[in-house]
Structure formats: C-alpha cells, structure tokens
Design a protein around this motif. Structure first.
Motif, PDB file in Angstrom:
ATOM      1  N   LEU A 180       0.832  -1.198   0.000  1.00 58.36           N
ATOM      2  CA  LEU A 180       0.000   0.000   0.000  1.00 58.36           C
ATOM      3  C   LEU A 180       0.871   1.254   0.000  1.00 58.36           C
ATOM      4  O   LEU A 180       0.613   2.212  -0.746  1.00 58.36           O
ATOM      5  CB  LEU A 180      -0.926   0.000   1.217  1.00 58.36           C
ATOM      6  CG  LEU A 180      -1.794   1.262   1.414  1.00 58.36           C
ATOM      7  CD1 LEU A 180      -2.682   1.497   0.206  1.00 58.36           C
ATOM      8  CD2 LEU A 180      -2.632   1.143   2.674  1.00 58.36           C
ATOM      9  N   ASN A 183       2.612   1.722  -3.346  1.00 54.79           N
ATOM     10  CA  ASN A 183       1.681   2.174  -4.379  1.00 54.79           C
ATOM     11  C   ASN A 183       1.368   3.665  -4.212  1.00 54.79           C
ATOM     12  O   ASN A 183       1.139   4.377  -5.199  1.00 54.79           O
ATOM     13  CB  ASN A 183       0.375   1.373  -4.305  1.00 54.79           C
ATOM     14  CG  ASN A 183       0.532  -0.049  -4.786  1.00 54.79           C
ATOM     15  OD1 ASN A 183       1.501  -0.382  -5.481  1.00 54.79           O
ATOM     16  ND2 ASN A 183      -0.391  -0.919  -4.412  1.00 54.79           N
ATOM     17  N   ALA A 184       1.339   4.121  -2.967  1.00 54.89           N
ATOM     18  CA  ALA A 184       1.008   5.525  -2.693  1.00 54.89           C
ATOM     19  C   ALA A 184       2.174   6.457  -3.000  1.00 54.89           C
ATOM     20  O   ALA A 184       1.966   7.613  -3.387  1.00 54.89           O
ATOM     21  CB  ALA A 184       0.587   5.679  -1.226  1.00 54.89           C
ATOM     22  N   GLN A 199      -5.551   8.996 -10.431  1.00 54.11           N
ATOM     23  CA  GLN A 199      -5.687   7.771  -9.646  1.00 54.11           C
ATOM     24  C   GLN A 199      -6.062   8.023  -8.187  1.00 54.11           C
ATOM     25  O   GLN A 199      -6.302   7.086  -7.432  1.00 54.11           O
ATOM     26  CB  GLN A 199      -4.372   6.986  -9.688  1.00 54.11           C
ATOM     27  CG  GLN A 199      -3.947   6.587 -11.103  1.00 54.11           C
ATOM     28  CD  GLN A 199      -2.628   5.867 -11.100  1.00 54.11           C
ATOM     29  OE1 GLN A 199      -2.445   4.881 -10.405  1.00 54.11           O
ATOM     30  NE2 GLN A 199      -1.679   6.360 -11.875  1.00 54.11           N
ATOM     31  N   THR A 201      -8.419   8.869  -5.253  1.00 53.19           N
ATOM     32  CA  THR A 201      -9.825   8.902  -4.864  1.00 53.19           C
ATOM     33  C   THR A 201      -9.902   9.089  -3.351  1.00 53.19           C
ATOM     34  O   THR A 201      -8.931   8.875  -2.623  1.00 53.19           O
ATOM     35  CB  THR A 201     -10.545   7.596  -5.236  1.00 53.19           C
ATOM     36  OG1 THR A 201      -9.965   6.509  -4.477  1.00 53.19           O
ATOM     37  CG2 THR A 201     -10.418   7.304  -6.729  1.00 53.19           C
ATOM     38  N   ASN A 203     -11.502   7.209  -1.264  1.00 52.38           N
ATOM     39  CA  ASN A 203     -11.302   5.913  -0.614  1.00 52.38           C
ATOM     40  C   ASN A 203      -9.826   5.545  -0.525  1.00 52.38           C
ATOM     41  O   ASN A 203      -9.378   4.951   0.463  1.00 52.38           O
ATOM     42  CB  ASN A 203     -12.057   4.815  -1.369  1.00 52.38           C
ATOM     43  CG  ASN A 203     -13.558   4.888  -1.158  1.00 52.38           C
ATOM     44  OD1 ASN A 203     -14.023   5.472  -0.184  1.00 52.38           O
ATOM     45  ND2 ASN A 203     -14.308   4.317  -2.066  1.00 52.38           N
ATOM     46  N   TYR A 204      -9.073   5.907  -1.558  1.00 51.97           N
ATOM     47  CA  TYR A 204      -7.645   5.601  -1.558  1.00 51.97           C
ATOM     48  C   TYR A 204      -6.943   6.335  -0.426  1.00 51.97           C
ATOM     49  O   TYR A 204      -6.115   5.756   0.287  1.00 51.97           O
ATOM     50  CB  TYR A 204      -7.034   5.993  -2.900  1.00 51.97           C
ATOM     51  CG  TYR A 204      -5.621   5.485  -3.087  1.00 51.97           C
ATOM     52  CD1 TYR A 204      -5.380   4.240  -3.639  1.00 51.97           C
ATOM     53  CD2 TYR A 204      -4.532   6.253  -2.676  1.00 51.97           C
ATOM     54  CE1 TYR A 204      -4.085   3.756  -3.796  1.00 51.97           C
ATOM     55  CE2 TYR A 204      -3.232   5.784  -2.829  1.00 51.97           C
ATOM     56  CZ  TYR A 204      -3.024   4.535  -3.391  1.00 51.97           C
ATOM     57  OH  TYR A 204      -1.748   4.066  -3.525  1.00 51.97           O
ATOM     58  N   GLU A 207      -7.768   4.860   2.938  1.00 50.46           N
ATOM     59  CA  GLU A 207      -6.986   3.640   3.207  1.00 50.46           C
ATOM     60  C   GLU A 207      -5.628   3.992   3.793  1.00 50.46           C
ATOM     61  O   GLU A 207      -5.141   3.329   4.715  1.00 50.46           O
ATOM     62  CB  GLU A 207      -6.796   2.842   1.908  1.00 50.46           C
ATOM     63  CG  GLU A 207      -8.029   2.093   1.441  1.00 50.46           C
ATOM     64  CD  GLU A 207      -7.739   1.254   0.210  1.00 50.46           C
ATOM     65  OE1 GLU A 207      -6.547   1.071  -0.120  1.00 50.46           O
ATOM     66  OE2 GLU A 207      -8.693   0.791  -0.426  1.00 50.46           O
TER      67      GLU A 207
END
Length: 226
Positions: A180, A183-184, A199, A201, A203-204, A207
């Motif tokens: 995670l 990816n961030a 990319q 959002t 929700n992202y 998280e």
C-alpha cells in the motif's frame, strides 16, 4: 530574514497566485480584514482568490512548519470555510524534498501531533484528495520513524523508499502494508512535483489514513504489524 521554510512557502504561494491570475481570478495576498467576510474575521489566510461567485481560501504549508497549533488553526479554518456556499478551502503542501534535513537536527512529529493532524487530513480528503495524500504521506513518514525508533532500528537516512524497505525487511510492517505504501509513494511524488494524476480517490486516501492509525496503535501494543 526569512527562514528556508518560509522562503519555500512564499515561492509556492507566488507560483499559485500566478496560476490563478492566468485563469482569471482576482488574487489577494495576506488579505486585510476589510477584504475578508465576517466568518473569516478571526483568521489571516495566506491568500484568497475570487472569480465570479467562486471564492478560494488558500494556505501554503511545508511539513516542517506544521505543529499542534497550526494544525488546530487549519482545521478550524477549513470547517469555517466549508460551511459557506461558493467558498472552498485549499491547503497546498510544498514539496518536503525541497528542504534539507539534518539527521542530528531532525525534529520529527510525535504521536499526539500525528493523531491531531490526521483530523485535518480527513477533512481535506472530502474535497481535496490530492492535498490530502501529500499531507497524509508526511504523517506516514513521521509514524514510520517513530516505529523505527521504538524497534531500535538504525536509520542511515530519511528517504521514504529506504524507510519503507527497511521496515518491511526487518519484519516490522507486513507485506500488504508495504505494498500500500509503495503504491502511494509514486502518486505522492507525482503531485508533489506538479504532475497530474487521475488515480487519487477519497477511498484511496482513507486507506492510507487508516494504515497510519493502525501503525500508531502498534506503538502501544508492541505487536509487530504482520
């Protein structure tokens, strides 16, 4: 004489002002009380821009200038602005990599400060996920440093990629948490360096915030994440 951080923030503010002017906005630097609506009379924002009915309240901050007091101020300002139609709040984080940090002089955010600033990150996520991920990533790094300190790990540098790799190699964070974060990181870098990304959002970002909260809990439980 301005500090390097103040210079960095001012340069970013001037660049933003130029960008907004090119889009047809009227720009007010450090607006006077008479230029502010009544609901902002207790605040002194860095800049306000206006175009038609649209009004934007802008604050520019760098990671090193954030503390408990400024965090509370930003949170209150964001809440005050979002209650009014045709107004929105924008927090712009300068690129933390533009500031050189000394390993000996580094004064990292502490746990209570991270927890407090997470509230601002959550507020930003609703309308400004790009700013929220920059803000949240700074809290990720601060949290990971606290965990490394608790685990008595020796850190040769504060580069985020090195830090994440170090913690997963030592088994302090899980592979899913590592993934995670990795990816961030490129998304955070794209935004910090002025590139567009589609990319991000809400929700992202949530998280990422939830991961920070989970990692903070490990400071109390003593359990390794994983």
């Amino acid at each position: 004489m301005e500090t390097p951080t103040a210079n960095l923030e001012r340069e970013r503010l001037l660049k933003l002002a130029q960008e907004y002017r090119e889009k047809g906005y009227e720009v007010f630097f450090h607006p006077n009380p008479e230029d502010l609506p009544d609901f902002l009379n207790h605040y002194r924002p860095d800049m306000i821009v206006r175009r038609g009915k649209e009004n934007v309240v802008i604050e520019v901050k760098s990671r090193s200038s954030l503390n408990s007091s400024s965090n509370q101020y930003l949170g209150n300002l964001a809440q005050a602005v979002e209650k009014h139609p045709d107004w929105r709040f924008e927090l712009v984080m300068t690129n933390p990599e533009d500031t050189t940090y000394s390993l000996k002089a580094e004064t990292s955010l502490q746990e209570h400060e991270i927890e407090s600033q997470l509230q601002v990150a959550k507020q930003l996520t609703m309308q400004h996920p790009e700013s929220a991920i920059l803000y949240s990533w700074s809290l990720v790094e601060a949290t990971l440093r606290l965990i490394a300190q608790k685990e008595e790990l020796s850190l040769k540098k504060f580069d985020p990629r090195y830090l994440v790799n170090k913690l997963v190699t030592e088994g302090v964070i899980s592979k899913s948490e590592y993934q995670l974060l990795m990816n961030a990181l490129p998304l955070r870098n794209s935004i910090a360096h002025g590139f567009k990304t589609t990319q991000i959002t809400q929700n992202y970002v949530y998280e990422l915030i939830e991961l920070i909260e989970q990692l903070l809990r490990t400071l109390h439980t003593g359990d390794e994440a994983g």
